[in-house]
Design an enzyme around this catalytic site. Structure first.
Site, mmCIF file in Angstrom:
data_model
loop_
_atom_site.group_PDB
_atom_site.id
_atom_site.type_symbol
_atom_site.label_atom_id
_atom_site.label_comp_id
_atom_site.label_asym_id
_atom_site.label_seq_id
_atom_site.Cartn_x
_atom_site.Cartn_y
_atom_site.Cartn_z
ATOM 1 N N ASN A 79 19.125 -16.930 -57.014
ATOM 2 C CA ASN A 79 18.039 -16.609 -56.165
ATOM 3 C C ASN A 79 17.279 -15.249 -56.598
ATOM 4 O OD1 ASN A 79 17.155 -18.947 -54.667
ATOM 5 N ND2 ASN A 79 18.578 -18.418 -53.003
ATOM 6 N N HIS A 139 27.339 -20.753 -51.343
ATOM 7 C CA HIS A 139 25.956 -21.037 -51.325
ATOM 8 C C HIS A 139 25.740 -22.200 -52.428
ATOM 9 C CE1 HIS A 139 21.772 -19.965 -53.123
ATOM 10 N NE2 HIS A 139 21.502 -20.443 -51.918
ATOM 11 N N GLU A 162 27.510 -20.783 -55.399
ATOM 12 C CA GLU A 162 27.867 -19.538 -55.660
ATOM 13 C C GLU A 162 28.911 -19.109 -54.498
ATOM 14 O OE1 GLU A 162 23.804 -17.611 -57.694
ATOM 15 O OE2 GLU A 162 23.980 -18.117 -55.567
ATOM 16 N N SER A 177 20.913 -17.858 -48.232
ATOM 17 C CA SER A 177 20.389 -17.504 -49.459
ATOM 18 C C SER A 177 20.303 -16.306 -49.952
ATOM 19 C CB SER A 177 19.116 -18.259 -49.687
ATOM 20 O OG SER A 177 19.028 -19.479 -49.099
#
Ligand code: NAD
Length: 282
Positions: free
Chosen positions: A190, A140, A152, A119
């Protein structure tokens, strides 16, 4: 490059979801955990998820049977030897990930691609812990993996164009919508989500409102599908804490600093849904 066999490292929250979508998409999928109990628990969760899907009419009993026939679990790294791509989804820690890649490297083929579901860790750094810096990419996924469309795809400084394009197409073959994200801590999602979640904890700590009222405000007032504390319990407070520390170490910006309450909850083992208690009790 044509992918046929997928290896998944870790069968926790993310690894189980990733293994499930790979198996459902027709790939022979082998998921590796650290012990037999975790293999059984992970495969059990996948079977349950598929069974609920059949019950709700989202897939047929044959779809479920095909997915399960494509899937196997193991505790042996050697069983990943024939994989075209290995997706790593273990604890958010460089050293643990480095050790897993180092163990796998002499076992797997020269062309096998490593993809990390990290992450927040640096893809270029993770690639540098292997001898295949050009065949290393960030991939991701989002939780719950079988339901969330976004992936991602992250190019490290050393990722080859071929690897990047092959993995981007692979993500599409899983029925996902890939986006290109930069090799910066937190990528896109994130980078925006973690400060929001940490801010919610800080706001609660400073007396802004109860956990329930803050969640209610964001769902009923802002149209979010769930409030920040419900989401934190889903993501895992331990995972959020690791991510926040990694982002803070890189950016040195206080918006990423883990709030004292988050640290204490992690130290108390209140990780969220996976441990039965987080901000809520399950
Ligand atoms: P988790 O704690 O649910 O699962 C991790 C699993 O990895 C555990 O079951 C553990 O036993 C296993 N494991 C540890 N070392 C291993 C090894 N060497 N080989 C095989 N298995 C091993 O964690 P998670 O939430 O699934 O997160 C895993 C990764 O995915 C982390 O890098 C995290 O940052 C990332 N991620 C998490 C989320 C999320 O919402 N939780 C979302 C996207 C990405």
């Amino acid at each position: 490059m044509e992918f046929r066999t997928v290896g998944v490292l870790g069968c926790g929250l993310m690894g189980a979801g990733i293994a499930q979508v790979c198996a459902q998409s027709g790939y022979r999928t082998i998921v590796r955990e650290v012990d037999d109990a975790l293999v059984s628990a992970g495969l059990g969760r996948i079977e349950k998820f598929l069974a609920v899907g059949v019950k709700r009419g989202k897939l047929t009993a044959e779809d479920k049977a095909h997915a399960l026939a494509n899937l196997s679990g193991s505790i042996r790294f050697e069983d990943l030897a024939g994989c075209d791509i290995i997706i790593e989804a273990i604890v958010e820690n460089v050293e643990a990930k480095r050790q897993a890649f180092t163990t796998l490297e002499p076992i797997i083929g020269r062309d096998t691609i490593f993809a990390s579901n990290t992450s927040s860790l640096c893809i270029t750094e993770l690639a540098s812990t292997t001898k295949r810096v050009d065949r290393f990419v960030g991939l991701h996924f989002f939780s719950p993996v079988p339901l969330m469309k976004l992936v991602e795809v992250i190019r490290g400084l050393t990722t080859s164009v071929e690897t990047y394009n092959d993995v981007f197409e692979f993500a599409k073959s899983l029925g996902k919508e890939p986006v290109t994200a930069p090799d910066r801590p937190g990528f896109i999602a994130n980078r925006l989500l973690i400060p929001y979640l940490l801010d919610a904890v800080r706001a609660h700590e400073s007396g802004l409102g109860t956990i329930e009222d803050i969640d209610k405000t964001m769902t009923l007032g802002c149209g979010h599908p769930m409030g920040p504390f419900t989401l934190l319990d889903f993501v895992g407070l331990d995972t959020t804490y690791y991510i926040a520390n990694i982002m803070y170490a890189e950016f040195r910006d206080p918006v990423y600093a883990p709030p004292p309450l988050l640290k204490r909850m992690v130290l108390a083992g209140r990780y969220g849904r996976k441990s039965g208690r987080g901000f809520y009790t399950y």
